[in-house]
Design a protein around this motif. Structure first.
Motif, PDB file in Angstrom:
ATOM      1  N   ARG A 101       0.821  -1.211   0.000  1.00 57.05           N
ATOM      2  CA  ARG A 101       0.000   0.000   0.000  1.00 57.05           C
ATOM      3  C   ARG A 101       0.857   1.264   0.000  1.00 57.05           C
ATOM      4  NH1 ARG A 101      -3.885   0.298   4.978  1.00 57.05           N
ATOM      5  NH2 ARG A 101      -1.850   0.205   5.991  1.00 57.05           N
ATOM      6  N   GLN A 105       0.866   4.347  -2.769  1.00 59.44           N
ATOM      7  CA  GLN A 105       0.487   5.695  -2.358  1.00 59.44           C
ATOM      8  C   GLN A 105       1.537   6.730  -2.742  1.00 59.44           C
ATOM      9  OE1 GLN A 105      -0.179   4.980   1.824  1.00 59.44           O
ATOM     10  NE2 GLN A 105      -2.401   4.880   1.579  1.00 59.44           N
ATOM     11  N   LYS A 106       2.805   6.360  -2.675  1.00 62.17           N
ATOM     12  CA  LYS A 106       3.868   7.330  -2.936  1.00 62.17           C
ATOM     13  C   LYS A 106       4.400   7.263  -4.360  1.00 62.17           C
ATOM     14  CE  LYS A 106       5.410   8.024   1.790  1.00 62.17           C
ATOM     15  NZ  LYS A 106       6.568   8.123   2.708  1.00 62.17           N
ATOM     16  N   ASN A 109       1.633   7.604  -6.973  1.00 64.02           N
ATOM     17  CA  ASN A 109       0.824   8.805  -6.749  1.00 64.02           C
ATOM     18  C   ASN A 109      -0.656   8.459  -6.631  1.00 64.02           C
ATOM     19  OD1 ASN A 109       0.421  11.535  -6.337  1.00 64.02           O
ATOM     20  ND2 ASN A 109       0.164  11.982  -8.527  1.00 64.02           N
ATOM     21  N   ASN A 110      -0.931   7.473  -5.772  1.00 64.27           N
ATOM     22  CA  ASN A 110      -2.303   7.008  -5.596  1.00 64.27           C
ATOM     23  C   ASN A 110      -2.639   6.988  -4.109  1.00 64.27           C
ATOM     24  OD1 ASN A 110      -4.816   5.874  -5.760  1.00 64.27           O
ATOM     25  ND2 ASN A 110      -4.181   4.079  -6.945  1.00 64.27           N
ATOM     26  N   PRO A 111      -2.858   8.174  -3.503  1.00 58.09           N
ATOM     27  CA  PRO A 111      -3.106   8.235  -2.057  1.00 58.09           C
ATOM     28  C   PRO A 111      -4.418   7.594  -1.643  1.00 58.09           C
ATOM     29  CG  PRO A 111      -3.493  10.371  -3.071  1.00 58.09           C
ATOM     30  CD  PRO A 111      -2.881   9.505  -4.131  1.00 58.09           C
ATOM     31  N   THR A 114      -6.136   2.188   0.237  1.00 54.00           N
ATOM     32  CA  THR A 114      -6.225   2.021   1.691  1.00 54.00           C
ATOM     33  C   THR A 114      -5.997   0.587   2.142  1.00 54.00           C
ATOM     34  OG1 THR A 114      -8.622   1.717   1.518  1.00 54.00           O
ATOM     35  CG2 THR A 114      -7.811   3.962   1.929  1.00 54.00           C
TER      36      THR A 114
END
Length: 226
Positions: A101, A105-106, A109-111, A114
């Motif tokens: 995850r 996210q980093k 670029n997919n914050p 979850t």
């Protein structure tokens, strides 16, 4: 983040083994001969485990664990500061890749991600890739470079070893130290690279041990392309 990624890719392409530059061969007689013999012994292996820790003053820490046949079959896990991790299984012409995850996210670029990623992505190996896709090659060049001189006698994980200190004209800021076994086969046990901005330790173990590599279960795989 870009600094860490670039450093990691250079590292995983074996900068610690063959240098990021192109120096000459070792010229200090016995030290150069020992290093040449160690590299030749490593090239003859059917399998080896490679553990890398790379620390930079600006980019944090990257660690990598790789089990490889030094050809087309390997399994690796790379972990970055902040918790991002990327697992990979390469079986000849097929890659199975599973980011966690924090990686998605980093780096992607997919914050909004979850949940933990349980599926592996199946994708064909790109023969033209030079490592820019972040994936690990199973191959490792074991080539001598620079100018070598003998250091102290020491022990690496209980094995008697000799230090070989190498400097390279292409890298005036850093120094490489190779640790070669003096007991049994002349394996390369560890390399350490130090400069003002970077400290990289590469350890080798599991010489010629069975790999036991296999693809993930079908229910754990998502196919992409190919």
């Amino acid at each position: 983040m870009a600094t860490v990624t670039t450093t990691a890719l250079c590292l995983l392409a074996s900068a610690a083994l063959a240098g990021c530059g192109a120096g000459g061969s070792g010229e200090d007689g016995s030290a150069g001969d020992i290093l040449d013999e160690a590299n030749a012994t490593m090239r003859e292996l059917d399998s080896v485990t490679v553990d890398i820790t790379n620390r930079t003053t600006r980019g944090g820490t990257v660690t990598s664990h790789l089990v490889t046949d030094l050809d087309g079959r390997c399994r690796s896990k790379t972990t970055w500061s902040g918790g991002g991790a990327l697992e990979q299984i390469r079986l000849d012409k097929t890659d199975y890749v599973r980011p966690n995850r924090a990686y998605l996210q980093k780096w992607k670029n997919n914050p909004g991600v979850t949940g933990e990623q349980r599926l592996w992505v199946k994708t064909p190996v790109d023969p033209a890739s030079s490592g820019g896709d972040g994936l690990t090659s199973c191959k490792r060049p074991f080539d001598s470079f620079g100018t070598a001189r003998k250091g102290d006698s020491t022990r690496v994980e209980g094995t008697k070893a000799v230090e070989l200190i190498v400097t390279d004209k292409a890298d005036k800021e850093g120094t490489y130290t190779f640790y070669v076994a003096e007991e049994g086969e002349p394996y390369l046990l560890k390399t350490v690279y130090k400069s003002a901005a970077q400290h990289t330790t590469t350890s080798f173990s599991g010489f010629d041990e069975p790999l036991n590599l296999r693809a993930p279960k079908p229910g754990e795989v998502l196919s992409v392309g190919g």
